[in-house]
Design a protein around this motif. Structure first.
Motif, mmCIF file in Angstrom:
data_model
loop_
_atom_site.group_PDB
_atom_site.id
_atom_site.type_symbol
_atom_site.label_atom_id
_atom_site.label_comp_id
_atom_site.label_asym_id
_atom_site.label_seq_id
_atom_site.Cartn_x
_atom_site.Cartn_y
_atom_site.Cartn_z
ATOM 1 N N ALA A 215 0.828 -1.199 0.000
ATOM 2 C CA ALA A 215 0.000 0.000 0.000
ATOM 3 C C ALA A 215 0.865 1.253 0.000
ATOM 4 C CB ALA A 215 -0.926 -0.005 1.213
ATOM 5 N N ARG A 216 1.989 1.211 0.722
ATOM 6 C CA ARG A 216 2.874 2.378 0.753
ATOM 7 C C ARG A 216 3.455 2.660 -0.631
ATOM 8 N NH1 ARG A 216 7.081 1.042 5.362
ATOM 9 N NH2 ARG A 216 6.921 -1.006 4.330
ATOM 10 N N ALA A 217 3.838 1.602 -1.334
ATOM 11 C CA ALA A 217 4.378 1.791 -2.680
ATOM 12 C C ALA A 217 3.295 2.330 -3.619
ATOM 13 C CB ALA A 217 4.929 0.476 -3.210
ATOM 14 N N MET A 218 2.081 1.821 -3.501
ATOM 15 C CA MET A 218 0.978 2.325 -4.326
ATOM 16 C C MET A 218 0.766 3.816 -4.095
ATOM 17 S SD MET A 218 -1.784 -0.737 -3.778
ATOM 18 C CE MET A 218 -1.387 -2.454 -4.069
ATOM 19 N N ALA A 219 0.786 4.235 -2.823
ATOM 20 C CA ALA A 219 0.602 5.643 -2.501
ATOM 21 C C ALA A 219 1.751 6.480 -3.047
ATOM 22 C CB ALA A 219 0.485 5.824 -0.993
ATOM 23 N N ASN A 220 2.973 5.949 -2.949
ATOM 24 C CA ASN A 220 4.123 6.674 -3.483
ATOM 25 C C ASN A 220 4.031 6.824 -4.999
ATOM 26 O OD1 ASN A 220 5.118 6.900 -0.934
ATOM 27 N ND2 ASN A 220 6.940 5.640 -1.255
ATOM 28 N N LEU A 221 3.539 5.790 -5.669
ATOM 29 C CA LEU A 221 3.360 5.896 -7.114
ATOM 30 C C LEU A 221 2.307 6.953 -7.443
ATOM 31 C CD1 LEU A 221 3.432 2.267 -8.577
ATOM 32 C CD2 LEU A 221 5.082 4.107 -8.921
ATOM 33 N N GLY A 222 1.248 6.985 -6.658
ATOM 34 C CA GLY A 222 0.241 8.014 -6.866
ATOM 35 C C GLY A 222 0.847 9.403 -6.776
ATOM 36 N N SER A 223 1.676 9.605 -5.767
ATOM 37 C CA SER A 223 2.335 10.900 -5.601
ATOM 38 C C SER A 223 3.290 11.196 -6.747
ATOM 39 C CB SER A 223 3.092 10.912 -4.271
ATOM 40 O OG SER A 223 3.755 12.134 -4.073
ATOM 41 N N MET A 224 4.027 10.188 -7.192
ATOM 42 C CA MET A 224 4.963 10.387 -8.291
ATOM 43 C C MET A 224 4.246 10.833 -9.557
ATOM 44 S SD MET A 224 7.334 7.016 -7.541
ATOM 45 C CE MET A 224 7.922 6.891 -9.239
ATOM 46 N N TYR A 225 3.123 10.179 -9.895
ATOM 47 C CA TYR A 225 2.399 10.537 -11.110
ATOM 48 C C TYR A 225 1.647 11.863 -10.957
ATOM 49 C CZ TYR A 225 3.350 6.074 -13.383
ATOM 50 O OH TYR A 225 3.978 5.012 -13.986
ATOM 51 N N VAL A 231 8.658 10.733 -13.342
ATOM 52 C CA VAL A 231 7.797 10.148 -14.373
ATOM 53 C C VAL A 231 6.997 11.270 -15.018
ATOM 54 C CG1 VAL A 231 7.574 7.904 -13.223
ATOM 55 C CG2 VAL A 231 5.935 9.721 -12.714
ATOM 56 N N ALA A 232 6.373 10.983 -16.152
ATOM 57 C CA ALA A 232 5.534 11.983 -16.796
ATOM 58 C C ALA A 232 4.271 12.230 -15.970
ATOM 59 C CB ALA A 232 5.151 11.519 -18.200
ATOM 60 N N LEU A 233 3.833 13.478 -15.921
ATOM 61 C CA LEU A 233 2.600 13.805 -15.215
ATOM 62 C C LEU A 233 1.445 13.001 -15.793
ATOM 63 C CD1 LEU A 233 1.291 15.797 -13.111
ATOM 64 C CD2 LEU A 233 0.719 17.236 -15.078
ATOM 65 N N ASP A 234 0.703 12.312 -14.912
ATOM 66 C CA ASP A 234 -0.402 11.463 -15.373
ATOM 67 C C ASP A 234 -1.435 11.402 -14.268
ATOM 68 O OD1 ASP A 234 -2.138 9.426 -16.180
ATOM 69 O OD2 ASP A 234 -0.535 8.272 -17.145
ATOM 70 N N GLY A 235 -2.404 12.301 -14.337
ATOM 71 C CA GLY A 235 -3.422 12.376 -13.290
ATOM 72 C C GLY A 235 -4.235 11.113 -13.161
ATOM 73 N N ARG A 236 -4.545 10.478 -14.275
ATOM 74 C CA ARG A 236 -5.349 9.258 -14.212
ATOM 75 C C ARG A 236 -4.585 8.141 -13.517
ATOM 76 N NH1 ARG A 236 -10.078 8.344 -13.402
ATOM 77 N NH2 ARG A 236 -10.459 10.117 -14.815
ATOM 78 N N ALA A 237 -3.300 7.986 -13.837
ATOM 79 C CA ALA A 237 -2.493 6.966 -13.171
ATOM 80 C C ALA A 237 -2.352 7.280 -11.686
ATOM 81 C CB ALA A 237 -1.116 6.873 -13.823
ATOM 82 N N GLY A 258 -9.394 12.098 -3.398
ATOM 83 C CA GLY A 258 -10.582 12.938 -3.362
ATOM 84 C C GLY A 258 -10.273 14.382 -3.682
ATOM 85 N N VAL A 259 -9.168 14.886 -3.154
ATOM 86 C CA VAL A 259 -8.774 16.271 -3.444
ATOM 87 C C VAL A 259 -8.474 16.429 -4.922
ATOM 88 C CG1 VAL A 259 -7.009 18.028 -3.044
ATOM 89 C CG2 VAL A 259 -7.945 16.744 -1.111
ATOM 90 N N GLY A 264 -9.660 19.025 -9.706
ATOM 91 C CA GLY A 264 -9.197 18.767 -11.058
ATOM 92 C C GLY A 264 -7.691 18.841 -11.153
ATOM 93 N N ASP A 265 -6.998 18.226 -10.210
ATOM 94 C CA ASP A 265 -5.534 18.292 -10.151
ATOM 95 C C ASP A 265 -4.894 17.392 -11.202
ATOM 96 O OD1 ASP A 265 -3.075 19.044 -9.185
ATOM 97 O OD2 ASP A 265 -3.034 17.552 -7.593
ATOM 98 N N ALA A 266 -3.672 17.739 -11.601
ATOM 99 C CA ALA A 266 -2.854 16.944 -12.528
ATOM 100 C C ALA A 266 -3.578 16.636 -13.830
ATOM 101 C CB ALA A 266 -2.407 15.655 -11.854
ATOM 102 N N GLY A 267 -4.376 17.606 -14.281
ATOM 103 C CA GLY A 267 -5.057 17.445 -15.559
ATOM 104 C C GLY A 267 -6.342 16.653 -15.507
ATOM 105 N N LEU A 268 -6.767 16.221 -14.330
ATOM 106 C CA LEU A 268 -8.028 15.494 -14.213
ATOM 107 C C LEU A 268 -9.209 16.459 -14.324
ATOM 108 C CD1 LEU A 268 -7.376 13.073 -11.208
ATOM 109 C CD2 LEU A 268 -7.634 12.420 -13.611
ATOM 110 N N PRO A 269 -10.330 15.997 -14.865
ATOM 111 C CA PRO A 269 -11.526 16.841 -14.831
ATOM 112 C C PRO A 269 -12.093 16.900 -13.416
ATOM 113 C CG PRO A 269 -12.048 14.681 -15.712
ATOM 114 C CD PRO A 269 -10.559 14.719 -15.547
ATOM 115 N N VAL A 270 -12.716 18.004 -13.067
ATOM 116 C CA VAL A 270 -13.375 18.099 -11.775
ATOM 117 C C VAL A 270 -14.511 17.076 -11.738
ATOM 118 C CG1 VAL A 270 -14.801 19.553 -10.287
ATOM 119 C CG2 VAL A 270 -12.784 20.510 -11.416
ATOM 120 N N ASP A 271 -14.559 16.282 -10.675
ATOM 121 C CA ASP A 271 -15.579 15.240 -10.528
ATOM 122 C C ASP A 271 -16.000 15.222 -9.062
ATOM 123 O OD1 ASP A 271 -17.127 12.959 -10.358
ATOM 124 O OD2 ASP A 271 -15.810 11.735 -11.624
#
Length: 301
Positions: A215-225, A231-237, A258-259, A264-271
């Protein structure tokens, strides 16, 4: 009205002919009642935790080795948040684990070694290292055992302090598919503590650890993207990895996801609908969503 799980366990304790297997099953049912939150809605009486402990002790005395493992975990971690357990008792927990260990339980052996290590119990350091060495000899392909050989060696707990040797044990555990060991390698390649600083290797092991379930690695990947860190900016990833981390038990990942949806951070649409769902998930980890959002100048949708 009290939960049938408690009443059943109490009745078995009162009956002199209850079997150890019956008591262990009843104790597990009562533990699950705490996990469901029955204690939070008044379905468990004030002595329910005492009943749970007593049922596990009697089941262990009756020959159910797993009861000692369950009791050890209970006395260290509890079975659910905010459960009215007796005070944490490390000595009693280690004693329970060691009783399981004496009966041949690998989980019992690793249980008391783990608790002694994480509490930095100086008096048990040498005994923990000696027992761990025997475990490594007994189960040389057990990734979790090798993980703890890495921890203890890296930190010098019961062994000579040797970060490089500790990292080598983590590598052996990671190669066997241990997620925690893979995550440790990502950290060590970032910090240079026992391994060369290598951002590429750190990212590779972060991905590997996430794939293995960390879970920690998953969260770190979320932060990296989310921040384009290596890595390249990728809001969906980023959102996907944060959600996976939250579902795997990471406390803050759902809130961060959620934030992202809220603003609409990192290019994501507001949802806002998705944001509201993720904030509800964050609250299950006891995060005060409204307070955290207020601190950021935001509000719940």
């Amino acid at each position: 009205m009290t939960a049938p799980t408690h009443d059943h366990a109490a009745a078995l304790l009162a009956a002199p002919d209850s079997t150890a297997a019956e008591l262990l099953a009843a104790a597990r049912d009562l533990r699950d009642a705490f996990v469901r939150g029955d204690h939070l809605i008044g379905l468990l009486p004030g002595d329910a935790s005492d009943t749970l402990v007593a049922a596990l002790e009697r089941a262990g005395d009756g020959g159910e080795v797993e009861a000692w493992v369950e009791l050890g975990r209970l006395l260290v971690y509890g079975a659910a948040p905010h459960a009215p357990y007796p005070p944490r008792d490390i000595d009693a927990a280690i004693d329970a684990f060691r009783r399981a260990d004496a009966a041949g339980s690998r989980d019992g052996a690793l249980g008391w070694i783990r608790v002694a290590y994480f509490t930095r119990d100086a008096e048990r350091a040498q005994a923990a290292a000696a027992r761990l060495d025997r475990l490594v000899a007994e189960v040389p392909d057990d990734g979790e055992v090798l993980l703890f050989k890495g921890y203890l060696t890296h930190q010098g707990y019961g062994y000579e302090h040797d970060p490089a040797a500790g990292a080598a044990w983590h590598r052996k555990a990671a190669d066997l598919g241990n997620a925690a060991a893979a995550f440790e390698l990502s950290v060590l390649h970032t910090t240079g503590d026992g391994l060369p600083v290598d951002e590429t290797e750190a990212r590779r092991w972060t991905h590997r650890a996430a794939e293995l379930g960390s879970a920690r690695a998953m969260a770190n990947l979320g932060s990296m993207y989310a921040t384009a860190s290596g890595v390249a900016l990728d809001g969906r990833a980023a959102l996907d990895w944060y959600v996976k981390a939250a579902e795997a038990g990471h406390e803050t990942a759902a809130f961060k996801a959620g934030v992202m949806c809220l603003i609409g951070d990192a290019g994501l649409p507001v949802d806002t609908k998705r944001a509201a769902e993720l904030f509800e998930l964050a609250e299950e980890s006891d995060i005060d969503v409204d307070e955290e959002l207020e601190f950021m100048g935001l509000s719940r949708p």
